[in-house]
Design a protein around this motif. Structure first.
Motif, PDB file in Angstrom:
ATOM      1  N   GLY A 127       0.829  -1.200   0.000  1.00 54.13           N
ATOM      2  CA  GLY A 127       0.000   0.000   0.000  1.00 54.13           C
ATOM      3  C   GLY A 127       0.863   1.250   0.000  1.00 54.13           C
ATOM      4  N   ASP A 128       0.271   2.360   0.369  1.00 48.14           N
ATOM      5  CA  ASP A 128       0.998   3.625   0.417  1.00 48.14           C
ATOM      6  C   ASP A 128       2.091   3.569   1.480  1.00 48.14           C
ATOM      7  OD1 ASP A 128       1.002   6.607   1.872  1.00 48.14           O
ATOM      8  OD2 ASP A 128       1.016   6.656  -0.320  1.00 48.14           O
ATOM      9  N   TYR A 129       3.286   4.024   1.124  1.00 49.08           N
ATOM     10  CA  TYR A 129       4.420   3.919   2.047  1.00 49.08           C
ATOM     11  C   TYR A 129       4.158   4.637   3.372  1.00 49.08           C
ATOM     12  CZ  TYR A 129       9.071   4.566   4.026  1.00 49.08           C
ATOM     13  OH  TYR A 129      10.145   4.588   4.878  1.00 49.08           O
ATOM     14  N   LYS A 130       3.517   5.822   3.315  1.00 49.35           N
ATOM     15  CA  LYS A 130       3.290   6.607   4.524  1.00 49.35           C
ATOM     16  C   LYS A 130       2.141   6.056   5.372  1.00 49.35           C
ATOM     17  CE  LYS A 130       5.212  10.866   2.618  1.00 49.35           C
ATOM     18  NZ  LYS A 130       4.970  12.286   2.256  1.00 49.35           N
ATOM     19  N   PRO A 132       0.732   2.496   5.133  1.00 47.92           N
ATOM     20  CA  PRO A 132       0.649   1.177   4.502  1.00 47.92           C
ATOM     21  C   PRO A 132      -0.451   0.292   5.100  1.00 47.92           C
ATOM     22  CG  PRO A 132       2.431   1.221   6.095  1.00 47.92           C
ATOM     23  CD  PRO A 132       1.902   2.625   6.012  1.00 47.92           C
ATOM     24  N   LYS A 133      -0.940  -0.620   4.271  1.00 40.93           N
ATOM     25  CA  LYS A 133      -1.849  -1.654   4.772  1.00 40.93           C
ATOM     26  C   LYS A 133      -1.076  -2.631   5.645  1.00 40.93           C
ATOM     27  CE  LYS A 133      -4.734  -1.508   0.598  1.00 40.93           C
ATOM     28  NZ  LYS A 133      -5.171  -2.291  -0.591  1.00 40.93           N
ATOM     29  N   VAL A 134       0.143  -2.921   5.208  1.00 42.96           N
ATOM     30  CA  VAL A 134       1.027  -3.827   5.947  1.00 42.96           C
ATOM     31  C   VAL A 134       2.438  -3.264   5.911  1.00 42.96           C
ATOM     32  CG1 VAL A 134       1.971  -6.156   6.113  1.00 42.96           C
ATOM     33  CG2 VAL A 134      -0.372  -5.827   5.293  1.00 42.96           C
ATOM     34  N   ARG A 135       3.066  -3.140   7.069  1.00 38.73           N
ATOM     35  CA  ARG A 135       4.474  -2.747   7.134  1.00 38.73           C
ATOM     36  C   ARG A 135       5.295  -4.030   7.163  1.00 38.73           C
ATOM     37  NH1 ARG A 135       6.881   1.657   5.773  1.00 38.73           N
ATOM     38  NH2 ARG A 135       5.553   2.971   7.086  1.00 38.73           N
ATOM     39  N   LEU A 136       6.168  -4.199   6.182  1.00 37.04           N
ATOM     40  CA  LEU A 136       6.943  -5.429   6.054  1.00 37.04           C
ATOM     41  C   LEU A 136       8.268  -5.326   6.798  1.00 37.04           C
ATOM     42  CD1 LEU A 136       6.173  -5.980   2.268  1.00 37.04           C
ATOM     43  CD2 LEU A 136       5.084  -7.108   4.230  1.00 37.04           C
ATOM     44  N   VAL A 137       9.127  -6.309   6.586  1.00 37.30           N
ATOM     45  CA  VAL A 137      10.341  -6.446   7.384  1.00 37.30           C
ATOM     46  C   VAL A 137      11.321  -5.294   7.178  1.00 37.30           C
ATOM     47  CG1 VAL A 137      11.501  -7.848   5.626  1.00 37.30           C
ATOM     48  CG2 VAL A 137      12.156  -8.095   8.039  1.00 37.30           C
ATOM     49  N   GLU A 165       1.849  -6.502 -11.198  1.00 35.86           N
ATOM     50  CA  GLU A 165       2.282  -5.728 -12.356  1.00 35.86           C
ATOM     51  C   GLU A 165       3.251  -4.622 -11.964  1.00 35.86           C
ATOM     52  OE1 GLU A 165       0.360  -3.401 -16.231  1.00 35.86           O
ATOM     53  OE2 GLU A 165      -0.935  -4.395 -14.765  1.00 35.86           O
ATOM     54  N   LYS A 166       3.001  -3.982 -10.813  1.00 34.17           N
ATOM     55  CA  LYS A 166       3.893  -2.921 -10.323  1.00 34.17           C
ATOM     56  C   LYS A 166       3.943  -2.993  -8.806  1.00 34.17           C
ATOM     57  CE  LYS A 166       4.639   2.107 -10.630  1.00 34.17           C
ATOM     58  NZ  LYS A 166       5.994   2.000 -11.202  1.00 34.17           N
ATOM     59  N   VAL A 167       5.134  -3.065  -8.247  1.00 35.88           N
ATOM     60  CA  VAL A 167       5.266  -3.148  -6.795  1.00 35.88           C
ATOM     61  C   VAL A 167       4.826  -1.837  -6.151  1.00 35.88           C
ATOM     62  CG1 VAL A 167       7.101  -4.876  -6.849  1.00 35.88           C
ATOM     63  CG2 VAL A 167       7.706  -2.451  -6.899  1.00 35.88           C
ATOM     64  N   ASP A 168       4.344  -1.923  -4.915  1.00 31.99           N
ATOM     65  CA  ASP A 168       3.911  -0.727  -4.196  1.00 31.99           C
ATOM     66  C   ASP A 168       5.091   0.151  -3.781  1.00 31.99           C
ATOM     67  OD1 ASP A 168       1.313  -1.636  -4.429  1.00 31.99           O
ATOM     68  OD2 ASP A 168       1.273  -2.564  -2.448  1.00 31.99           O
ATOM     69  N   PHE A 169       6.233  -0.473  -3.575  1.00 32.99           N
ATOM     70  CA  PHE A 169       7.435   0.262  -3.155  1.00 32.99           C
ATOM     71  C   PHE A 169       8.629  -0.530  -3.664  1.00 32.99           C
ATOM     72  CE2 PHE A 169      10.974   1.254  -0.384  1.00 32.99           C
ATOM     73  CZ  PHE A 169      10.855   2.622  -0.168  1.00 32.99           C
ATOM     74  N   ILE A 170       9.600   0.137  -4.276  1.00 33.50           N
ATOM     75  CA  ILE A 170      10.785  -0.563  -4.775  1.00 33.50           C
ATOM     76  C   ILE A 170      11.848  -0.620  -3.687  1.00 33.50           C
ATOM     77  CG2 ILE A 170      12.641  -0.602  -6.477  1.00 33.50           C
ATOM     78  CD1 ILE A 170      10.817   0.696  -8.465  1.00 33.50           C
ATOM     79  N   THR A 171      11.970  -1.779  -3.069  1.00 34.48           N
ATOM     80  CA  THR A 171      13.063  -2.010  -2.118  1.00 34.48           C
ATOM     81  C   THR A 171      14.336  -2.350  -2.877  1.00 34.48           C
ATOM     82  OG1 THR A 171      11.454  -2.929  -0.549  1.00 34.48           O
ATOM     83  CG2 THR A 171      13.788  -3.317  -0.098  1.00 34.48           C
ATOM     84  N   SER A 172      14.194  -3.222  -3.874  1.00 28.51           N
ATOM     85  CA  SER A 172      15.332  -3.678  -4.678  1.00 28.51           C
ATOM     86  C   SER A 172      15.053  -3.376  -6.138  1.00 28.51           C
ATOM     87  CB  SER A 172      15.530  -5.188  -4.501  1.00 28.51           C
ATOM     88  OG  SER A 172      15.477  -5.556  -3.137  1.00 28.51           O
TER      89      SER A 172
END
Length: 266
Positions: A127-130, A132-137, A165-172
């Motif tokens: 979801g939206d970074y600021k 988020p629906k879920v905060r990951l590791v 199709e498109k990630v919500d946030f590009i970590t890598s």
């Protein structure tokens, strides 16, 4: 009924991507299925490669440089790790990051909650970074892997919520927006090498640098793969079938490499 498990097929497939004299990075994992993907399958793959076509392939795991994979401890707990024979320990985070930045690693094993059609990965937020629906590791070392490692290998189960199709946030950063966009952004041209899943193997071997189907695992249909992806990958004219593990490879995994079933337990 198959004489092998899907974990064993994935481990054998991953081992074939490893080359002699290379150094691979294996993460620490957490538990359950995530542990199997991050640690178990890569460990098995590395040892299989050493026992066949790449005797001088070695790994960096936890804070151990080149642990002896013919003496994998029954449990990868701290007590066992301090006694595991290796070339050097402990390696600090600073040492590890310097090795990454200097391009010392040829291969890394990675996974993520989201992967898109250009191999960008997200382990930061859904979801939206600021908000988020879920905060990951969080990022861990994945940005460095995809920036500096020559051939990152992605290991994950094929699920529509993962392959988006498109990630919500590009970590890598994979191949960013495709084509030469990764290089134009100032990154090295490496990018993710292969995506090995429980249903198929994919690669990025086309000018668009879009995810492309390489092979279907035995018994898996194209429709089954497409039903478990949020985008349509490039489909080649001829679709190969993933080579099955040999009975000897399965025996080696179960009786020699992982007799305690601690690596492929999930």
């Amino acid at each position: 009924m198959a004489y092998y498990t899907m974990n064993e097929l994935m481990a054998v497939a991953a081992s074939k991507e490893l080359r002699d004299e290379e150094l691979g990075f294996i993460g620490v994992g957490t538990d359950g299925r995530a542990y199997t993907m991050a640690v178990g399958i890569p460990m098995i793959a590395a040892r299989l490669a050493q026992m066949s076509h790449a005797p001088n392939f070695t790994i960096f795991w936890n804070n151990l440089l080149s642990p002896k994979l013919d003496e994998i401890p029954p449990y990868l707990t701290q007590d066992y790790l301090t006694k595991w024979p290796c070339a050097f320990q402990p390696v600090t985070c600073e040492d590890k990051n310097e090795m990454l930045a200097n391009g010392r690693f040829d291969v890394s094993f990675d996974s993520a909650s989201q992967i898109d059609q250009y191999g960008n990965m997200n382990i930061t937020a859904i979801g939206d970074y600021k908000k988020p629906k879920v905060r990951l590791v969080g990022c861990l070392a994945q940005p460095d892997h995809f920036a500096f490692v020559k051939r990152p290998i992605i290991l994950t189960d094929l699920k529509k919520r993962t392959f988006v199709e498109k990630v919500d946030f590009i970590t890598s950063v994979g191949y960013l927006d495709g084509g030469d966009s990764r290089v134009k952004a100032g990154l090295k041209p490496y990018g993710p090498w292969k995506v090995i899943t429980d249903k198929c193997i994919l690669n990025f071997e086309n000018e668009e640098r879009r995810m492309q189907l390489e092979s279907l695992h035995p018994g898996v249909t194209l429709e089954e793969v497409l039903d478990n992806m949020g985008f349509r990958p490039v489909i080649p004219e001829v679709i190969k079938t993933t080579e099955e593990p040999t009975e000897e490879q399965v025996k080696v995994i179960r009786e020699v490499i992982d007799p305690n079933h601690s690596l492929l337990r999930a």
